[in-house]
Design a protein around this motif. Structure first.
Motif, PDB file in Angstrom:
ATOM      1  N   SER A 185       0.828  -1.206   0.000  1.00  0.00           N
ATOM      2  CA  SER A 185       0.000   0.000   0.000  1.00  0.00           C
ATOM      3  C   SER A 185       0.861   1.254   0.000  1.00  0.00           C
ATOM      4  N   THR A 186       1.960   1.211   0.723  1.00  0.00           N
ATOM      5  CA  THR A 186       2.873   2.356   0.727  1.00  0.00           C
ATOM      6  C   THR A 186       3.491   2.566  -0.652  1.00  0.00           C
ATOM      7  N   VAL A 187       3.838   1.482  -1.334  1.00  0.00           N
ATOM      8  CA  VAL A 187       4.378   1.590  -2.691  1.00  0.00           C
ATOM      9  C   VAL A 187       3.357   2.228  -3.621  1.00  0.00           C
ATOM     10  N   TYR A 188       2.104   1.774  -3.549  1.00  0.00           N
ATOM     11  CA  TYR A 188       1.067   2.343  -4.420  1.00  0.00           C
ATOM     12  C   TYR A 188       0.842   3.822  -4.103  1.00  0.00           C
ATOM     13  N   SER A 189       0.895   4.151  -2.827  1.00  0.00           N
ATOM     14  CA  SER A 189       0.728   5.547  -2.434  1.00  0.00           C
ATOM     15  C   SER A 189       1.858   6.411  -2.983  1.00  0.00           C
ATOM     16  N   GLN A 190       3.085   5.897  -2.909  1.00  0.00           N
ATOM     17  CA  GLN A 190       4.221   6.659  -3.415  1.00  0.00           C
ATOM     18  C   GLN A 190       4.192   6.768  -4.933  1.00  0.00           C
ATOM     19  N   ARG A 191       3.671   5.779  -5.600  1.00  0.00           N
ATOM     20  CA  ARG A 191       3.529   5.895  -7.060  1.00  0.00           C
ATOM     21  C   ARG A 191       2.588   7.038  -7.420  1.00  0.00           C
ATOM     22  N   GLU A 192       1.508   7.170  -6.676  1.00  0.00           N
ATOM     23  CA  GLU A 192       0.578   8.271  -6.940  1.00  0.00           C
ATOM     24  C   GLU A 192       1.217   9.613  -6.592  1.00  0.00           C
ATOM     25  N   THR A 193       2.010   9.627  -5.548  1.00  0.00           N
ATOM     26  CA  THR A 193       2.745  10.852  -5.222  1.00  0.00           C
ATOM     27  C   THR A 193       3.709  11.211  -6.344  1.00  0.00           C
ATOM     28  N   LEU A 194       4.357  10.199  -6.927  1.00  0.00           N
ATOM     29  CA  LEU A 194       5.223  10.441  -8.074  1.00  0.00           C
ATOM     30  C   LEU A 194       4.426  10.974  -9.260  1.00  0.00           C
ATOM     31  N   ARG A 195       3.235  10.438  -9.472  1.00  0.00           N
ATOM     32  CA  ARG A 195       2.399  10.934 -10.577  1.00  0.00           C
ATOM     33  C   ARG A 195       2.006  12.391 -10.344  1.00  0.00           C
ATOM     34  N   PHE A 196       1.733  12.749  -9.086  1.00  0.00           N
ATOM     35  CA  PHE A 196       1.427  14.151  -8.787  1.00  0.00           C
ATOM     36  C   PHE A 196       2.651  15.033  -9.025  1.00  0.00           C
ATOM     37  N   THR A 197       3.830  14.512  -8.688  1.00  0.00           N
ATOM     38  CA  THR A 197       5.051  15.258  -8.986  1.00  0.00           C
ATOM     39  C   THR A 197       5.204  15.468 -10.485  1.00  0.00           C
ATOM     40  N   GLU A 198       4.868  14.449 -11.260  1.00  0.00           N
ATOM     41  CA  GLU A 198       4.925  14.584 -12.718  1.00  0.00           C
ATOM     42  C   GLU A 198       3.962  15.663 -13.197  1.00  0.00           C
ATOM     43  N   LEU A 199       2.747  15.672 -12.655  1.00  0.00           N
ATOM     44  CA  LEU A 199       1.784  16.714 -13.015  1.00  0.00           C
ATOM     45  C   LEU A 199       2.355  18.103 -12.724  1.00  0.00           C
ATOM     46  N   THR A 200       2.913  18.241 -11.542  1.00  0.00           N
ATOM     47  CA  THR A 200       3.430  19.547 -11.115  1.00  0.00           C
ATOM     48  C   THR A 200       4.607  19.984 -11.979  1.00  0.00           C
ATOM     49  N   VAL A 201       5.522  19.053 -12.268  1.00  0.00           N
ATOM     50  CA  VAL A 201       6.694  19.389 -13.070  1.00  0.00           C
ATOM     51  C   VAL A 201       6.284  19.809 -14.481  1.00  0.00           C
ATOM     52  N   LEU A 202       5.391  19.067 -15.089  1.00  0.00           N
ATOM     53  CA  LEU A 202       4.961  19.414 -16.444  1.00  0.00           C
ATOM     54  C   LEU A 202       4.201  20.735 -16.461  1.00  0.00           C
ATOM     55  N   TYR A 203       3.374  20.977 -15.459  1.00  0.00           N
ATOM     56  CA  TYR A 203       2.653  22.254 -15.416  1.00  0.00           C
ATOM     57  C   TYR A 203       3.627  23.414 -15.209  1.00  0.00           C
ATOM     58  N   ASN A 204       4.620  23.225 -14.336  1.00  0.00           N
ATOM     59  CA  ASN A 204       5.632  24.271 -14.155  1.00  0.00           C
ATOM     60  C   ASN A 204       6.415  24.506 -15.444  1.00  0.00           C
ATOM     61  N   ALA A 205       6.662  23.435 -16.199  1.00  0.00           N
ATOM     62  CA  ALA A 205       7.354  23.590 -17.481  1.00  0.00           C
ATOM     63  C   ALA A 205       6.511  24.389 -18.468  1.00  0.00           C
ATOM     64  N   VAL A 206       5.198  24.146 -18.474  1.00  0.00           N
ATOM     65  CA  VAL A 206       4.307  24.923 -19.344  1.00  0.00           C
ATOM     66  C   VAL A 206       4.347  26.393 -18.959  1.00  0.00           C
ATOM     67  N   GLN A 207       4.284  26.664 -17.673  1.00  0.00           N
ATOM     68  CA  GLN A 207       4.345  28.053 -17.218  1.00  0.00           C
ATOM     69  C   GLN A 207       5.668  28.710 -17.620  1.00  0.00           C
ATOM     70  N   ALA A 208       6.769  27.991 -17.425  1.00  0.00           N
ATOM     71  CA  ALA A 208       8.072  28.552 -17.791  1.00  0.00           C
ATOM     72  C   ALA A 208       8.151  28.820 -19.291  1.00  0.00           C
ATOM     73  N   TYR A 209       7.650  27.897 -20.082  1.00  0.00           N
ATOM     74  CA  TYR A 209       7.672  28.054 -21.543  1.00  0.00           C
ATOM     75  C   TYR A 209       6.862  29.271 -21.963  1.00  0.00           C
ATOM     76  N   MET A 210       5.648  29.379 -21.466  1.00  0.00           N
ATOM     77  CA  MET A 210       4.782  30.492 -21.869  1.00  0.00           C
ATOM     78  C   MET A 210       5.275  31.814 -21.306  1.00  0.00           C
ATOM     79  N   ASN A 211       5.899  31.808 -20.140  1.00  0.00           N
ATOM     80  CA  ASN A 211       6.437  33.056 -19.595  1.00  0.00           C
ATOM     81  C   ASN A 211       7.583  33.580 -20.447  1.00  0.00           C
TER      82      ASN A 211
END
Length: 523
Positions: A185-211
């Motif tokens: 269960s901890t592994v599955y939870s951390q995988r979802e945390t990693l997916r949220f990190t991916e969301l955040t990183v890609l969104y920050n990249a979009v912001q940096a690109y458009m800025n």
């Protein structure tokens, strides 16, 4: 845009650190699986032992015979057949003396004086009885000898042992099962945390690109405005020289030009900052960026649909649910501590020189061990109650995360709708200001408008163009923001041209390993 996002997906250090963290968490499953397996160890010992022993022996011989009738008075203090070491026994007879150890045996009716001689502590001692002065019958002198010996033995030897021990848990209250469940269960939870990190990183990249895009365009507008104002100042000075305008008009043009140059400096600074953030998020310097496009094809058709998707798929919610599973498994683990513990034990031992030199023996043992906990002071019970409260806390946190996700979706949805309206309004404003500026310039040529009117119209057009750029930037960013808020801004979902990272590959490689020091990638 896709190329920049692909670079961020592959090289962003925050995302790579999150992946390494998940790989480390994967090993918890292998650690938990160890509870099913036997524990084997080899033990050996060796030492030095010194032994000193001291032994002694004594041999006594008595010779001679006596026959006849009568009595004989032996020397005073002598004992027939006795042995005395290290001193004189009794008192010597009249006129006699005893030295060392004296042993005398006599018979007869006369007074006898016996003198003994003593060798060393371990030597030979002999004594002869005196001859009877008078006797009745036949008397034969008796001679006794005592031989004593002391011996010291010193021995040094090496006691040593070697043993093989094996322990296998048979039953432990299902603690191992629940430990594995908690780790998974901890592994599955951390995988979802990693997916949220991916969301955040890609969104920050979009912001940096458009800025970078918007700040570059803003800088170009401000530089163009400086050129226009320089031309405006030149024309104003020419008109001043021929007397058409006053010195005030020239000063207004100069002030507006100085302000425009200041705005260029500020725009350059903002652009340099955005380039640094771009480099931080994407990993390379920006070069010839193409215009960004909204991600409308992945935006849900309505706000309600977006909320439904987000509450079902957002990684923070899924991670919180797995955290509840892990907390429940922890309760079961602690409850298992109250159950009987049964294990099977076996050992093979070889021992040398344990009880003395030149000895050895071999021992084999197989047996079971049963441990039934009765009372441990209440510690386990308190831990179980604490774990149950933690379960309640994690369930409340799931509801809290759901509310946060819902609010974020509504926020980005509203910003996207506002950005769409702002783009339309800004486009209309730019068109109107362009017409107004042309009209003011024509009227100024015939004297119906002042220099200040022209400068104001020029500034209004510049501001409207900058607003249009910002609105277009927000239009793109918030479309990605909506997709990110519902948990779908991933490389796989948006079909980025990159090799996708799968956390499951490493998990499958290590979860059942029995041994090995190297990681799957060779480290």
């Amino acid at each position: 845009m896709e190329s920049a996002l692909a670079k961020a997906y592959q090289g962003n250090p925050t995302l790579n650190a999150g992946r390494a963290g998940v790989r480390a968490i994967d090993e918890n499953v292998a650690i938990a699986q160890a509870g099913y397996r036997p524990q084997v160890n080899v033990a050996a010992s060796i030492g030095v032992q010194y032994l000193q022993t001291r032994s002694g022996s004594a041999i006594t011989s008595v010779g001679g015979t006596s026959s006849g009738a009568g009595t004989s008075a032996a020397s005073t203090g002598a004992s027939a057949g006795g042995t005395s070491l290290g001193g004189t026994t009794g008192a010597a007879a009249t006129g006699g003396s005893a030295l060392g150890t004296t042993t005398g045996v006599s018979s007869g009716a006369s007074a006898t004086t016996g003198i003994g001689s003593t060798s060393s502590a371990s030597g030979l001692t002999s004594g002869a009885s005196g001859q009877s002065a008078s006797s009745i019958g036949t008397t034969t002198d008796v001679t006794s000898q005592v031989l004593t010996s002391n011996r010291t033995t010193r021995t040094t030897y090496l006691p040593s042992s070697a043993s093989l021990n094996v322990t296998q848990t048979i039953f432990n209250g299902f603690q191992t099962d629940n430990t594995v469940r908690r780790a998974e269960s901890t592994v599955y939870s951390q995988r979802e945390t990693l997916r949220f990190t991916e969301l955040t990183v890609l969104y920050n990249a979009v912001q940096a690109y458009m800025n970078v895009l918007s700040n570059t365009a803003t800088l170009e507008l401000n530089r163009n405005n400086v050129e226009v104002l320089e031309e405006q100042l030149r024309q104003t000075r020419d008109r001043f020289n021929v007397g058409e305008v006053t010195r005030t008009d020239v000063a207004q043009a100069e002030a507006r030009l100085a302000g425009a140059r200041s705005q260029v400096s500020a725009a350059e600074s903002t652009l340099r900052t955005s380039i640094g953030i771009y480099r931080q998020n994407i990993g390379v310097e920006p070069r010839q960026l193409a215009p960004g496009r909204p991600l409308d094809r992945y935006v849900p058709v309505s706000l309600d649909a977006a909320i439904a998707i987000g509450l079902r798929e957002h990684p923070q919610i899924v991670s919180a649910i797995h955290a509840v599973d892990a907390a429940e498994a922890q309760v079961k683990i602690l409850e298992g501590q109250l159950a009987p513990q049964l294990s099977l034990q076996g050992s093979l031992s070889q021992l040398y020189d344990q009880n003395g030199p030149n000895t050895s023996f071999f021992v084999g043992f197989v047996g079971g061990r049963l441990n039934i906990p009765i009372y441990e002071g209440g510690q386990t019970y308190a831990g179980i109650r604490q774990a149950k409260e933690t379960v309640g806390q994690t369930r409340i946190q799931v509801d809290q995360v759901r509310d946060q996700v819902r609010a974020q979706i509504v926020d980005f949805w509203g910003r996207l709708e506002a950005a769409k309206a702002q783009v339309i309004a800004a486009q209309a404003q730019v068109q109107a200001n362009e017409v107004a500026l042309n009209g003011v310039r024509e009227e100024a040529r015939v004297g119906q408008r002042t220099t200040l009117d022209v400068l104001n119209a020029q500034q209004e057009l510049l501001n409207s163009r900058v607003n249009l750029i910002l609105a277009q930037r927000d239009r793109v960013i918030f479309s990605y923001g909506v997709v990110q808020s519902i948990g779908q801004l991933t490389a796989r979902f948006t079909a980025l041209p990159v090799e996708y990272y799968s956390a499951k590959i490493h998990y499958d490689q290590v979860k059942d390993l029995w041994f090995g020091l190297r990681t799957p990638d060779g480290r």
